[in-house]
Design an enzyme around this catalytic site. Structure first.
Site, PDB file in Angstrom:
ATOM      1  N   VAL A  52       9.654 -13.130  38.936  1.00 18.24           N
ATOM      2  CA  VAL A  52       9.646 -11.671  38.852  1.00 18.24           C
ATOM      3  C   VAL A  52      10.666 -11.016  39.779  1.00 18.24           C
ATOM      4  CG1 VAL A  52       7.891 -11.265  40.633  1.00 18.24           C
ATOM      5  CG2 VAL A  52       8.068  -9.687  38.691  1.00 18.24           C
ATOM      6  N   TYR A  53      11.175 -11.735  40.760  1.00 25.48           N
ATOM      7  CA  TYR A  53      12.107 -11.129  41.706  1.00 25.48           C
ATOM      8  C   TYR A  53      13.384 -10.700  40.980  1.00 25.48           C
ATOM      9  CZ  TYR A  53       9.248 -13.177  45.489  1.00 25.48           C
ATOM     10  OH  TYR A  53       8.221 -13.519  46.338  1.00 25.48           O
ATOM     11  N   ALA A  54      13.639  -9.401  41.051  1.00 27.74           N
ATOM     12  CA  ALA A  54      14.822  -8.819  40.404  1.00 27.74           C
ATOM     13  C   ALA A  54      14.921  -9.239  38.944  1.00 27.74           C
ATOM     14  CB  ALA A  54      16.101  -9.193  41.162  1.00 27.74           C
ATOM     15  N   GLY A  56      14.237 -11.949  37.423  1.00 23.87           N
ATOM     16  CA  GLY A  56      14.807 -13.275  37.197  1.00 23.87           C
ATOM     17  C   GLY A  56      16.174 -13.483  37.819  1.00 23.87           C
TER      18      GLY A  56
END
Length: 336
Positions: A52-54, A56
């Site tokens: 979920v960070y940025a 992908g």
């Protein structure tokens, strides 16, 4: 599997056009390469990310930065949060676990992850379904170990029981929020981890930058480009009034060793016996090198006592009543 007691977090990687992650750091690929290279060269071998960070992008940039040094890295990623608009683009169903893992492997440019963690608890999907899917991933060789993050102690214990019952791969690691201003984990998660032999990795050890000592009671800061300064608050929750009292003592302890409050705060965590590794993120190389140096800082008994006294949370029920009556023993004369 051995991991460094300082691990690298990647929430600052990418996301320059993202409404949330652009405040985390939004590092470009060249900066990411420098951060990862600096960490690995300093002896850090544990890197944590999430799909979920940025959206992908963090995984993609990390995969490129690791490059030919894959064998030097214990690579961890997470799944659960929404990664798309569809009903199956989130959660811990078998369908999403399998899809999410393949997507993470592709973005990370690897054929396996060392530690695959569920990022939160899914109240819709039965634990049995999730654990079965994770066990399959381990048996397929796409995952070496499994872990969890942000679960309650009873949820982890239940999962461990299910895995044991079905002879499946079990959680070996728990990633939790823990810091001098957020010691809730000590109520149940820490004792559970010690009892079950579960490793404990800490996220947000500086409470979103609060424990850096760069913020005062009037809301002023010496670091205007920080996330807390930009958005006015961080998503981690704690008693700010008590937090400033903690920072006052933390500054004294740090000055005693001629180090930054950040380094002293991380060193306090590393001195807690249940803690395996502390995740540090960085927007700047000097932040990273300072945080990594916490591994070499040995706080004295006086330091630890002062920090414990000012930060100690109230003991919750039933812990206080168990502590009150715990020392009682059956008289020796009554023992057969």
């Amino acid at each position: 599997m051995w991991v460094s007691e300082i691990s690298l977090g990647t929430m600052t990687f990418g996301g320059k056009d993202h409404p949330v992650y652009r405040t985390m750091g939004a590092l470009g690929q060249e900066q990411v390469n420098q951060v990862v290279g600096t960490a690995l060269d300093a002896g850090v071998n544990f890197i944590d990310t999430a799909d979920v960070y940025a959206d992908g992008e963090s995984e993609e940039m990390l995969g490129r930065a690791i490059g030919q040094r894959r064998r030097d890295v214990v690579l961890a990623t997470k799944l659960m949060a929404p990664v798309g608009s569809g009903p199956n683009d989130q959660g811990l169903s078998r369908l999403h676990v399998m899809r999410a893992l393949e997507d993470s492997l592709r973005r990370l440019k690897t054929d396996y992850v060392d530690l695959y963690q569920i990022h939160n608890y899914d109240h819709v999907t039965p634990l049995e379904e999730t654990l079965s899917a994770l066990d399959d991933a381990v048996r397929q060789g796409k995952v070496r170990y499994i872990g969890c993050s942000n679960l309650a102690a009873w949820q982890i214990s239940k999962a461990l029981g299910i895995s044991k019952l079905h002879n499946q791969a079990k959680f070996v690691a728990n990633q939790t929020h823990y810091s001098l201003v957020s010691r809730d984990a000590e109520r149940d998660l820490v004792p559970m981890a010690e009892d079950e032999g579960l490793s404990l990795t800490v996220w947000s050890p500086l409470a979103g930058g609060f424990l850096s000592g760069k913020f005062d009671r009037g809301g002023m800061t010496t670091e205007q480009d920080s996330r807390r300064a930009q958005v006015g608050v961080d998503f981690v929750q704690f008693d700010e009034e008590k937090g400033f009292k903690v920072v006052d003592v933390l500054r004294v302890v740090a000055a005693r060793h001629e180090v930054s409050p950040s380094r002293a705060a991380i060193a306090w965590l590393l001195a807690q016996r249940a803690v395996t590794s502390v995740i540090v993120g960085a927007r700047k190389l000097e932040q990273l090198t300072d945080n990594i140096a916490a591994s070499d800082l040995a706080l004295t008994e006086q330091d630890l006592a002062e920090l414990d006294e000012v930060s100690r949370p109230p003991v919750a029920y039933p812990n206080w009543i168990q502590q009150a009556f715990g020392p009682a023993r059956i008289p020796a004369s009554n023992v057969a």
